[in-house]
Write an enzyme that holds these catalytic residues in place. Structure first.
Site, mmCIF file in Angstrom:
data_model
loop_
_atom_site.group_PDB
_atom_site.id
_atom_site.type_symbol
_atom_site.label_atom_id
_atom_site.label_comp_id
_atom_site.label_asym_id
_atom_site.label_seq_id
_atom_site.Cartn_x
_atom_site.Cartn_y
_atom_site.Cartn_z
ATOM 1 N N MET A 144 0.982 -1.165 -0.058
ATOM 2 C CA MET A 144 -0.057 -0.151 0.013
ATOM 3 C C MET A 144 1.020 1.004 -0.122
ATOM 4 O O MET A 144 1.836 1.006 1.315
ATOM 5 C CB MET A 144 -0.747 -0.112 1.599
ATOM 6 C CG MET A 144 -1.624 1.414 1.293
ATOM 7 S SD MET A 144 -3.340 1.359 2.803
ATOM 8 C CE MET A 144 -2.423 -0.194 3.836
ATOM 9 N N ARG A 151 -6.098 -2.136 9.490
ATOM 10 C CA ARG A 151 -6.760 -1.597 11.109
ATOM 11 C C ARG A 151 -6.428 -2.838 11.887
ATOM 12 O O ARG A 151 -6.385 -2.782 12.795
ATOM 13 C CB ARG A 151 -7.723 -0.858 11.348
ATOM 14 C CG ARG A 151 -7.550 0.515 10.807
ATOM 15 C CD ARG A 151 -8.214 1.786 10.239
ATOM 16 N NE ARG A 151 -7.547 2.917 9.931
ATOM 17 C CZ ARG A 151 -8.353 4.157 8.889
ATOM 18 N NH1 ARG A 151 -9.317 4.486 9.451
ATOM 19 N NH2 ARG A 151 -7.154 5.558 8.790
ATOM 20 N N TYR A 186 1.051 2.809 12.875
ATOM 21 C CA TYR A 186 0.585 3.016 11.670
ATOM 22 C C TYR A 186 -0.813 2.548 10.949
ATOM 23 O O TYR A 186 -1.875 2.076 12.091
ATOM 24 C CB TYR A 186 1.794 2.081 10.891
ATOM 25 C CG TYR A 186 1.785 0.971 10.987
ATOM 26 C CD1 TYR A 186 0.935 -0.108 11.725
ATOM 27 C CD2 TYR A 186 3.011 0.229 10.781
ATOM 28 C CE1 TYR A 186 1.726 -1.125 12.270
ATOM 29 C CE2 TYR A 186 3.788 -1.047 11.115
ATOM 30 C CZ TYR A 186 2.559 -2.025 11.652
ATOM 31 O OH TYR A 186 2.917 -3.193 11.944
ATOM 32 N N GLU A 187 -1.532 2.697 9.608
ATOM 33 C CA GLU A 187 -2.331 2.422 9.750
ATOM 34 C C GLU A 187 -3.214 2.879 9.955
ATOM 35 O O GLU A 187 -4.895 3.157 10.618
ATOM 36 C CB GLU A 187 -3.010 1.408 9.617
ATOM 37 C CG GLU A 187 -2.157 0.298 8.928
ATOM 38 C CD GLU A 187 -1.707 -0.174 7.343
ATOM 39 O OE1 GLU A 187 -2.667 0.608 6.599
ATOM 40 O OE2 GLU A 187 -0.971 -0.557 6.996
ATOM 41 N N GLY A 188 -3.475 4.250 10.282
ATOM 42 C CA GLY A 188 -4.598 5.563 10.829
ATOM 43 C C GLY A 188 -3.809 5.534 12.710
ATOM 44 O O GLY A 188 -4.477 4.384 13.336
#
Length: 586
Positions: A161, A289, A430-432
């Site tokens: 990603m 997430r 990471y990932e928000g």
């Protein structure tokens, strides 16, 4: 320290706490059964404990190297990945009609926990590929699916990603990577991306990059972003102009190559339509997430197992109730036992939240009734930020506790206890970031469907309170009291957030998510206590396991749920008090 996958705990959580059996009723998983669950967990445990776990320390010490655009992973990773592919693990949770094993996502999450626990740096490669598969299934054309899914599902190819740029992290709308159309329908992608997990490696023949970029004349901000498939190698075998030009030197996950990627007119193909990049990327992000939350559980379990083994072996001081003059194993000291109990309880709670989120995702897609699918989707969306943020916070907390149990031996690198904390620390970022998850929960999820998602959650918790309060087992009614206190606190905090101004809501979001995680986790442990009580009555299972699960729920209720009312004061501080501290830009 040898890792042993907690197969019995995972199976119990799947079957009794998260009720994975409910996904069978939709008919989508005809082959799914308790026997198959156990067989898959047992086989995954062999891969995790026998192949991946021994490489965890090697990966941390050796790290990855980059030379001439080629990344070499640590010793043993390439062979371990080949065994991962041979076992067919990448496609476990994807439909059989596209080449997967056709099993529930919840079972995939349980397997993923073992992989992340055994070797988090290794597990990041398959984890990113999960998200790309889901993006292709949801948004790809049939031609794109036919071209890329077969080898992604087998694991012969991995995927990435590509979102972050130096000036565009959480603010995705600030990205500058460009996509120019080509006469043949492809696009030329130019720009740099940073923090690209497994962006380059030597474990597969090809890497499929999913890259966010701007097309000519696109709107500013997130509305003008598109998503492109950019393979490392093109169909004719030539190397695409997508190159790793740097490797990050990180606090942890050293065995995972985190790359700076340069796209110099690389050939790519649009996925999901022009300016639909954020919609496509969120498919990947939502998958990631939950999976990152599972990483938090996994690293916590690994740290707990190592701390438990060390506490049994390390002799220090005279325990108050131990026989003999000492020194005694530190596990005989009450404070060490309390620390281990807290580690174990929070792992069980966060594991249950993650698996319950996956069960909700399965039901949202496969339940027979449309209303049931809609309710399951609301539950999945509500639980996802909690699963990601609270579980990764638990990962850091438990890994830190593990160091504390080791004492000075935990602070030095020799024992490997410090690695767990270093590895765990990335997961809340990471990932928000976890703050973003908290804003999502206190904002969109709290008001979603007119508040229906939270009202449904409240109703389910109330049902468990009733089951505990009416139980004939003397240890279950006290659970009802503590869980009711926690639920009342959650309702009070949610009501305050719903009526507060935006600044107050934003300032209270993170402690609200903490409260939500603690209460939902406590609810899950109470569900487990009710389940083992039923087993006791029916003479099913191990009586010792049942007694320990009831004791675990009661410990959590008194040590964690009892604090719920005080959490409300933290949430409702309001922004004015914070603003008076004078934090200003420049």
């Amino acid at each position: 320290m040898t890792y042993q996958a907690p197969v019995d705990e995972l199976r119990f959580t799947l079957e009794e706490v998260a009720a994975v059996g409910a996904v069978k009723s939709g008919g989508a998983f005809a082959e799914f059964s308790e026997d198959l669950t156990f067989a898959i967990l047992e086989e995954a445990a062999k891969l995790a404990g026998g192949v991946l776990a021994p490489l965890n320390r090697t990966g941390d010490l050796q790290g990855c190297t980059l030379k001439g655009g080629v990344v070499t992973t640590p010793e043993g990773f390439k062979d371990a990945y080949a065994q991962f592919v041979e076992g067919g693990w990448q496609g476990l949770q994807f439909p059989a009609e596209v080449g997967g094993m056709g099993l529930p996502r919840a079972l995939g999450v349980a397997v993923l926990e073992m992989i992340q626990s055994a070797n988090m740096a290794f597990g990041l490669g398959p984890m990113l590929t999960y998200g790309a598969i889901e993006a292709l299934l949801a948004h790809g054309t049939q031609e794109q699916r036919d071209q890329y899914l077969p080898k992604l599902l087998t694991g012969e190819w991995t995927a990435t990603m590509n979102l972050t740029e130096p000036q565009a992290g959480s603010d995705v709308g600030a990205l500058r990577t460009k996509a120019e159309p080509n006469p043949d329908g492809s696009w030329s992608i130019s720009g740099q991306k940073i923090y690209i997990t497994w962006g380059e490696h030597d474990c597969t023949d090809n890497i499929i990059h999913l890259v966010l970029a701007r097309t000519p004349g696109s709107p500013e901000g997130t509305k003008g972003i598109s998503l492109f498939i950019v393979p490392k190698f093109l169909d004719d075998g030539t190397r695409n102009a997508a190159t790793a030009i740097g490797l990050e030197h990180k606090l942890g996950i050293h065995g995972s190559p985190t790359c700076t990627m340069d796209y110099a007119g690389a050939k790519g193909w649009l996925i999901g339509g022009e300016n639909a990049g954020m919609r496509c990327m969120f498919t990947m992000m939502n998958s990631a997430r939950l999976n990152v939350g599972v990483q938090g559980v996994g690293i916590a379990e690994r740290a707990y197992q190592q701390a438990l083994a060390y506490a049994k072996d390390r002799k220090q001081g005279k325990a108050i109730e131990a026989d003999g003059p000492g020194p005694h194993a530190i596990i005989e000291h009450p404070d060490i036992q309390r620390t281990l109990a807290m580690m174990r309880a929070k792992i069980a709670a966060s594991r249950a939240i993650c698996i319950a989120t996956a069960v909700a995702a399965d039901l949202a897609e496969h339940a027979e009734d449309e209303e049931e699918r809609a309710a399951a989707k609301r539950r999945e969306e509500l639980l996802t930020p909690v699963a990601k943020a609270w579980s990764t916070d638990i990962g850091v907390e438990v890994a830190s506790m593990g160091i504390q149990i080791h004492g000075g031996m935990g602070f030095i690198e020799e024992t490997g206890a410090a690695q767990h904390l270093r590895d765990a620390r990335i997961a809340p970022i990471y990932e928000g970031t976890n703050a973003i998850q908290a804003l999502d929960l206190a904002g969109r999820k709290l008001s979603m469907a007119g508040g229906a998602a939270f009202e449904e959650l409240y109703a389910d918790i109330e049902q468990t309170i009733e089951s505990c309060s009416t139980s004939s087992h003397p240890d279950l009614p006290p659970l009802a009291e503590r869980l009711e206190d926690g639920l009342d606190a959650l309702k009070e905090a949610a009501a305050w957030l719903n009526t507060s101004d935006p600044a107050d809501r934003l300032s209270g979001a993170t402690p609200f998510l903490t409260l939500a995680g603690e209460v939902i986790g406590g609810w899950m442990l109470c569900v487990a206590a009710v389940a083992v009580r039923r087993r006791q009555k029916e003479n099913i299972g191990d009586p010792k396991f049942a007694a320990e699960r009831i004791a675990l729920a009661n410990f959590y209720a008194e040590a964690v749920l009892a604090l719920s009312p005080s959490r409300v004061d933290d949430i409702t501080i309001g922004y004015d008090m914070i603003s008076e501290l004078g934090f200003e830009a420049g």
